[in-house]
Design an enzyme around this catalytic site. Structure first.
Site, mmCIF file in Angstrom:
data_model
loop_
_atom_site.group_PDB
_atom_site.id
_atom_site.type_symbol
_atom_site.label_atom_id
_atom_site.label_comp_id
_atom_site.label_asym_id
_atom_site.label_seq_id
_atom_site.Cartn_x
_atom_site.Cartn_y
_atom_site.Cartn_z
ATOM 1 N N THR A 109 48.734 59.522 50.427
ATOM 2 C CA THR A 109 48.394 58.706 49.266
ATOM 3 C C THR A 109 49.332 58.308 48.337
ATOM 4 O O THR A 109 49.722 57.610 47.657
ATOM 5 C CB THR A 109 47.157 59.003 48.383
ATOM 6 O OG1 THR A 109 47.090 60.396 47.923
ATOM 7 C CG2 THR A 109 45.956 58.995 49.334
ATOM 8 N N CYS A 110 50.315 59.578 48.249
ATOM 9 C CA CYS A 110 51.421 59.373 47.419
ATOM 10 C C CYS A 110 52.479 58.535 47.785
ATOM 11 O O CYS A 110 53.544 58.193 46.999
ATOM 12 C CB CYS A 110 52.098 61.016 47.166
ATOM 13 S SG CYS A 110 51.002 62.166 46.719
ATOM 14 N N PHE A 111 52.341 58.337 49.230
ATOM 15 C CA PHE A 111 53.602 57.452 49.666
ATOM 16 C C PHE A 111 53.101 56.245 50.324
ATOM 17 O O PHE A 111 53.824 55.247 51.033
ATOM 18 C CB PHE A 111 54.250 58.244 50.792
ATOM 19 C CG PHE A 111 54.976 59.442 50.366
ATOM 20 C CD1 PHE A 111 53.907 60.888 50.610
ATOM 21 C CD2 PHE A 111 55.925 59.560 49.602
ATOM 22 C CE1 PHE A 111 54.460 61.947 50.272
ATOM 23 C CE2 PHE A 111 56.318 60.877 49.226
ATOM 24 C CZ PHE A 111 55.719 62.015 49.530
#
Length: 870
Positions: free
Chosen positions: A837-839
């Site tokens: 989810t961070c990328f």
């Protein structure tokens, strides 16, 4: 002289109720600061009685107000008419002026006639404490013609109480029960003509004896008015008696004697007969009563102010001292009322029991009914005691053995008609569901009408109140009897069903009417804050009616939706220092630990809690969402280490490094303490009691990681979170949300927006794949076949949120700034898809078939916790 004893047709008696036709023509009020046009009406009251108060219709005028309306009133010759002219306004009505009419004076001045008579009345109004002229009011009166010859000297009328009369011989005039054909007067009423004898009437008071000392000791001769109404000892109508001045009148006052008056006893309203007096030379009885038969010596109690009397021929009539009327019918018992249905039939209403009957109630009837009801209640109590003689009496000890444990604080368990329900005293609501099992994370709710119970051995069973049956089989789909207390054998999620259950709870606890919130766009935050916090929390459940000051419009839902969107953008603005972004490149919000810089920050968090609960309760969406760990906190779920990755990647990587490496080999000296800096002030927090002296080793490393993770999610925000949840719980109980997980709660609060598939495909990048790869083509085929809910869940699975920034998929934000949706070729075909989810990246293994890719992808977006579950 027999003809002299009959009343003349078309002539009313002074104390007889008759119909008066009042025509309200016009008015010329004096109004300061006059508006161009006035919407007004006239209110008319007879003797101040609410039942005789009538109004004209509303008319619009300027300098002269015109109505030309006819009002029919029931009046006597001594009635007073009070007229009020009102001006109608949006918020309240304004009194323009008042006037009064004394009908006795009007009749005196016009020879006892009122035939289409025009009156111009001076209106009076109050101005700064003084009464001033308020204009003129023009009316017409058309009504009774009263024979003033029946009054002594042929002139003045008395002041309100009917007075007794005597004939020239001084003996009392009493009626005889022989009727003559009735004659009709000019008002449609009917008057009867009777012959009377000279015998005195006997009196049976019901309210006590009168003192002889109250009687006058002076005899005054009766002046003959020249009218032969007493000739041969006969008077008109019934029942009329005469009295001596020594004898007190029925209303307890001594007045000059008057001429005989006609009385028509009927079930409605009649004139009041005066008490009889003894013959000449006889001393009046001190008790005011005579010997009655045994049956009459102990009569049933009459209502207050009523008296029973008897004529010489033995006929009984009743005197109402409250209204100064008489009737042949015995008054109804207390709490009863006589009414007429649309077909003209009489029926009786018992306001005590809220029942009706065609039969006229008597005292004996009421006594018999009360006795029957008392016996019935005793019998029911005995039967209930008999049926429960073998039942185990519930006590506090039974709750100690409840497998589910005690109820939450403020809850109570009750049972009516055999079905158990639960009372939440915190929110003053009731529900069928047990709050201890409602919304369990591992179990969906039971179908409507079902209830879960336990036997004395702790075995769970289910009650179907729809069919009144019981079963050990769990009625929920995919649940097997006896497997882990009902844990699902096959995963079954229905967000739509959960949402409808939540909406049902909201609608079933809704309050009537609406609540108005008036705000300005320039001061939206403060206006909303002041009004919401000044209202009772339960009033916020009413239908919202939002008013934007300075803007015209009616709120049928659209303005409320805009208000929620605009206000959520304001209250969640990080510039107010109440919330902060979860990360440098993460646009989700979390509570700012430094919010205490605002001394009223806890009150604002309580307000925001109410506001968010209102959004969920009324089905509205907010502009910006919170982090998933914050939603977990609302659901009373414990955040995990994986949740830390999306809000603080550096802290997450540090904990992962500690978890994967040997601390003793690295030579790190870590203790169960942690430092935190807020507004330049560094504070030290112990993760456990005495943590400053407890060193982290390989044996207690897992405990250290767990405590450190919990501290990271709650550091500096405990008071703010509690204030937020308290405000939320005041409007909508948090128990209602337990059906949902954190991602479903975000969907419900932030909304499900339509996704542009062409924009999604155009803004997606690929690693180790191309857009012509068969796995990519299969992926987009699966996405196109999904409904909008599953597409939102896929977006949430990959990016961590269901909301898109302005600009669509091309403006997605990652940990390092703008980061488009990415599909990477990673793993084996036996793996499930993974997300970062961070990328904004999806790891899609190279599956061999379309069916395999579809199955793995759908399973991954539904089971987002834990991987490799094949």
């Amino acid at each position: 002289m027999a003809s002299a004893s009959s009343s003349r047709a078309g002539v009313a008696l002074p104390f007889e109720k008759s119909q008066l036709t009042l025509k309200v023509v016009s008015a010329k009020p004096k109004v300061h600061n006059r508006q161009p046009r006035i919407n007004s009406y006239v209110e008319v009251a007879v003797d101040g009685l609410p039942s005789e108060t009538k109004k004209t219709g509303k008319r619009i005028g300027s300098s002269e107000l015109l109505w030309n309306e006819i009002i029919i009133l029931n009046v006597t010759a001594q009635s007073h008419l009070d007229l009020k002219v009102w001006s109608c306004h949006t918020l309240r009505n304004e009194l323009l002026g008042t006037a009064s009419v004394n009908l006795s004076n009007v009749l005196k001045n016009n020879g006892g006639k009122m035939e289409n008579m025009q009156l111009t009345l001076n209106l009076q109004t109050e101005n700064k404490g003084s009464v001033v002229s308020g204009g003129e009011l023009t009316i017409f009166l058309d009504g009774p013609t009263v024979d003033l010859g029946n009054v002594p000297n042929g002139s003045a009328l008395t002041d309100g109480s009917q007075l007794p009369s005597r004939d020239s011989s001084g003996t009392a005039v009493a009626p005889e029960n022989r009727h003559q054909p009735p004659s009709t007067n000019c008002f449609g009423g009917r008057s009867r003509t009777h012959r009377h004898s000279g015998a005195s009437a006997r009196t049976t008071p019901a309210t006590g004896e009168q003192s002889p000392g109250a009687r006058s000791r002076h005899r005054q001769p009766v002046k003959n008015s020249g009218h032969s109404g007493l000739a041969n000892g006969t008077v008109n109508d019934e029942p009329t008696t005469a009295t001596d001045p020594e004898e007190p009148s029925v209303v307890g006052v001594t007045s000059p004697p008057a001429a005989p008056l006609s009385v028509t006893p009927n079930p409605n309203t009649t004139s009041l007969p005066a008490p009889a007096t003894p013959a000449e030379g006889e001393e009046p009885s001190t008790s005011g009563t005579q010997q009655l038969p045994a049956a009459a010596q102990a009569p049933d109690a009459l209502p207050a102010g009523w008296e029973q009397r008897e004529l010489p021929n033995g006929r009984v009539y009743y005197v109402d001292h409250n209204t100064k009327t008489t009737t042949w019918e015995r008054p109804l018992p207390p709490g009863w009322e006589k009414r007429t249905d649309p077909r003209g039939r009489f029926y009786y209403v018992d306001h005590n029991t809220r029942t009706t009957t065609w039969q006229r109630p008597t005292a004996e009837y009421v006594r018999n009914y009360e006795q029957w009801q008392s016996q019935r209640n005793q019998l029911q109590g005995a039967m209930q005691h008999f049926s429960q003689r073998f039942l185990y009496q519930s006590s506090s000890a039974s709750t100690d053995h409840d497998p589910l444990g005690p109820l939450p604080p403020g809850w109570e368990k009750r049972q009516d008609n055999g079905r158990v329900y639960y009372v939440n005293h915190n929110t003053r609501t009731t529900q069928w569901e047990d709050p201890r099992t409602q919304g369990m994370i591992q179990e969906p709710a039971l179908p409507p009408g079902w209830e879960m119970k336990y036997t004395s051995e702790g075995v769970r069973y289910f009650v179907d109140h729809n069919t009144r049956t019981t079963t050990f089989k769990d009625p929920r789909p995919g649940f097997e009897s006896g497997t882990k207390q009902g844990s699902p054998g096959a995963y079954d999620r229905s967000f739509r069903w959960k949402y409808h259950q939540f909406r049902f709870l909201c609608h079933s606890n809704a309050l009537p009417s609406h609540v108005k919130i008036s705000v300005s766009r320039q001061t939206l935050f403060e206006d909303s804050f002041q009004q919401i916090m000044n209202m009772k929390p339960y009033d916020l459940r009413r239908r919202l009616y939002i008013i934007m000051r300075g803007e015209e419009g009616l709120d049928y839902g659209g303005i409320a939706r805009e208000w929620f969107f605009l206000l959520s953008h304001e209250v969640l603005n990080p510039m107010y220092c109440l919330f902060e972004y979860a990360g440098k490149n993460n646009y989700c919000l979390q509570i700012n630990p430094a919010s205490s810089i605002n001394p009223d920050h806890l009150t604002y968090f309580r307000f925001i809690g109410r506001f968010i609960a209102m959004a969920l309760y009324h089905g509205k969406f907010i502009d910006t969402g919170f982090t998933l760990p914050f939603y977990k906190r609302m659901l009373n779920k414990r955040p995990t280490l994986k949740d830390l990755e999306s809000i603080d990647p550096e802290f997450y990587n540090s904990i992962v490094w500690i978890k994967e490496n040997n601390l003793e080999e690295c030579g790190l000296e870590l203790y169960f303490i942690q430092d935190m800096e807020i507004l330049g002030k560094v504070t030290t927090h112990e993760l456990k009691e005495g943590g400053e002296s407890i060193r982290v080793t390989e044996e207690n490393k897992e405990e250290y990681i767990m405590l450190l993770t919990d501290w990271r999610f709650t550091r500096g925000v405990e008071e703010q979170t509690k204030a937020f949840l308290d405000g939320f719980n005041e409007v909508a109980p948090l128990e209602w949300l337990r059906y949902f997980d954190e991602k479903e709660l975000e969907l419900m609060l932030c909304g499900m927006q339509e996704i542009d598939m062409s924009d999604w495909q155009k803004s997606t990048i690929y690693r180790h794949y191309t857009k012509n790869s068969k796995q990519i083509q299969w992926f987009w085929q699966v996405v196109k076949e999904m409904d909008n809910e599953k597409r939102i869940r896929l977006l949430q699975f990959v990016t961590g949120t269901c909301r898109l920034p302005v600009g669509g998929f091309a403006e997605l934000i990652g940990s390092n700034g703008p980061q488009k949706f990415c599909i990477d070729k990673v793993g084996k075909e036996t793996w499930l898809p993974r997300s970062h989810t961070c990328f904004n990246r999806l790891d899609l293994p190279p599956y061999k078939s379309y069916e395999q890719l579809r199955e793995k992808l759908l399973y991954a977006i539904e089971e987002t916790e834990g991987f490799g579950q094949e």
